[in-house]
Design an enzyme around this catalytic site. Structure first.
Site, short mmCIF file in Angstrom:
data_model
loop_
_atom_site.label_atom_id
_atom_site.label_comp_id
_atom_site.label_asym_id
_atom_site.label_seq_id
_atom_site.Cartn_x
_atom_site.Cartn_y
_atom_site.Cartn_z
N ASP A 147 16.35 -29.82 31.53
CA ASP A 147 15.43 -30.28 32.63
C ASP A 147 15.10 -29.25 33.54
OD1 ASP A 147 18.17 -30.14 33.59
OD2 ASP A 147 18.50 -32.33 33.34
N HIS B 25 24.20 -41.09 33.55
CA HIS B 25 22.71 -40.49 33.02
C HIS B 25 23.12 -39.34 32.30
CE1 HIS B 25 22.71 -38.30 37.06
NE2 HIS B 25 22.49 -37.25 36.23
N GLU C 40 17.57 -41.35 34.07
CA GLU C 40 18.24 -42.15 35.05
C GLU C 40 18.73 -43.52 34.50
OE1 GLU C 40 19.29 -40.47 37.24
OE2 GLU C 40 17.94 -39.55 38.66
#
Length: 267
Positions: free
Chosen positions: A76, A147, A152
């Site tokens: 990410d 998560h 999430e």
């Protein structure tokens, strides 16, 4: 799914480092003549993997492992942070890992959080993963709410790489890196749960008492999109490596079972 319980975070990091070394070395040892496909690994950021990166750097310097034919895909990146921003995941990875190993720059892949077209960036990321034949091993961490990456609670368990709005809990947890909660970005680009599940092997590192409830939900309860890490129950080759503190919420029976099963196991 395997659960490896170590005494502390250092032992957990050492175990995972040894697994990664073995997987990479075995891959190239057994790779067929004429096959030039690299080993492809997914990588996380945050405090949990730091002992792993530190140990892999040592192994690389000692010539126990080489990253020259390894391709990486990070999980990410924050939306809006330049790659040279000290709190970006680009900066984190170069500072804590890539600058210290023999990896080729062109083999490093991290999502671009400053692109004008988030949808296209995510689409191209998925396509690039597939162009390498998928990910061999995905290393990940777990948030206090279960998560994985920035998937999430409530995320689709079949999700692909996309933009996500971060929960208040995640923003608070990540504010320790920014020193000011108001500086934490509210959105990020992240690989999806489905992207992670497509990997041939998944390894999660879970350390600290703050992760105890999340570990319990991931292992002892059913697959639940409110605890996205629980999806790995469905993966054919997944390992969770934790420390003693993270097992605080597990049933005694569960704890003893995994300690017994893994007492004589290898990497």
């Amino acid at each position: 799914m395997r659960l490896i319980i170590k005494n502390d975070s250092c032992e957990a990091g050492e175990y995972i480092s040894q697994v990664i070394k073995k997987r990479i070395n075995d891959y190239f040892l057994n790779r067929k003549s004429g096959d030039n496909r690299p080993f492809v690994i997914g990588l996380p950021t945050g405090s949990s993997p730091l002992p792993i990166y530190k140990r892999l750097i040592e192994m690389n310097k000692n010539k126990e492992i080489s990253f020259q034919e390894v391709v990486t895909f990070n999980m990410d990146e924050y939306v809006g942070l330049e790659s040279n921003h000290k709190f970006s995941y680009h900066y984190f990875m170069w500072e804590n890992f890539f600058n210290h190993i023999d990896i080729k720059k062109e083999n490093i892949n991290i999502l671009n959080g400053t692109t004008d077209n988030h949808e296209n960036e995510c689409k191209l990321y998925e396509e690039k993963i597939q162009s390498y034949g998928g990910i061999d091993l995905f290393l990940g961490g777990m948030g206090v709410d279960g998560h994985i990456a920035f998937n999430e609670p409530g995320s689709s368990l079949s999700s692909r790489t996309r933009i996500k709005t971060l929960t208040r809990d995640t923003i608070i947890a990540n504010s320790r890196f920014f020193n000011n909660i108001n500086q934490v970005p509210t959105q990020a680009l992240t690989v999806g749960v489905g992207t992670i599940m497509d990997a041939r092997e998944i390894i999660l590192i879970v350390t600290g008492h703050s992760k105890a409830i999340a570990l319990y939900r991931t292992i002892e309860e059913g697959v639940n999109h409110m605890w996205t890490a629980s999806a790995i129950q469905m993966h054919k080759k997944s390992i969770i490596v934790c420390d003693e503190d993270a097992t605080a919420e597990l049933k005694v029976k569960t704890y003893k079972y995994f300690k017994q099963v893994e007492s004589n196991s290898n990497y």
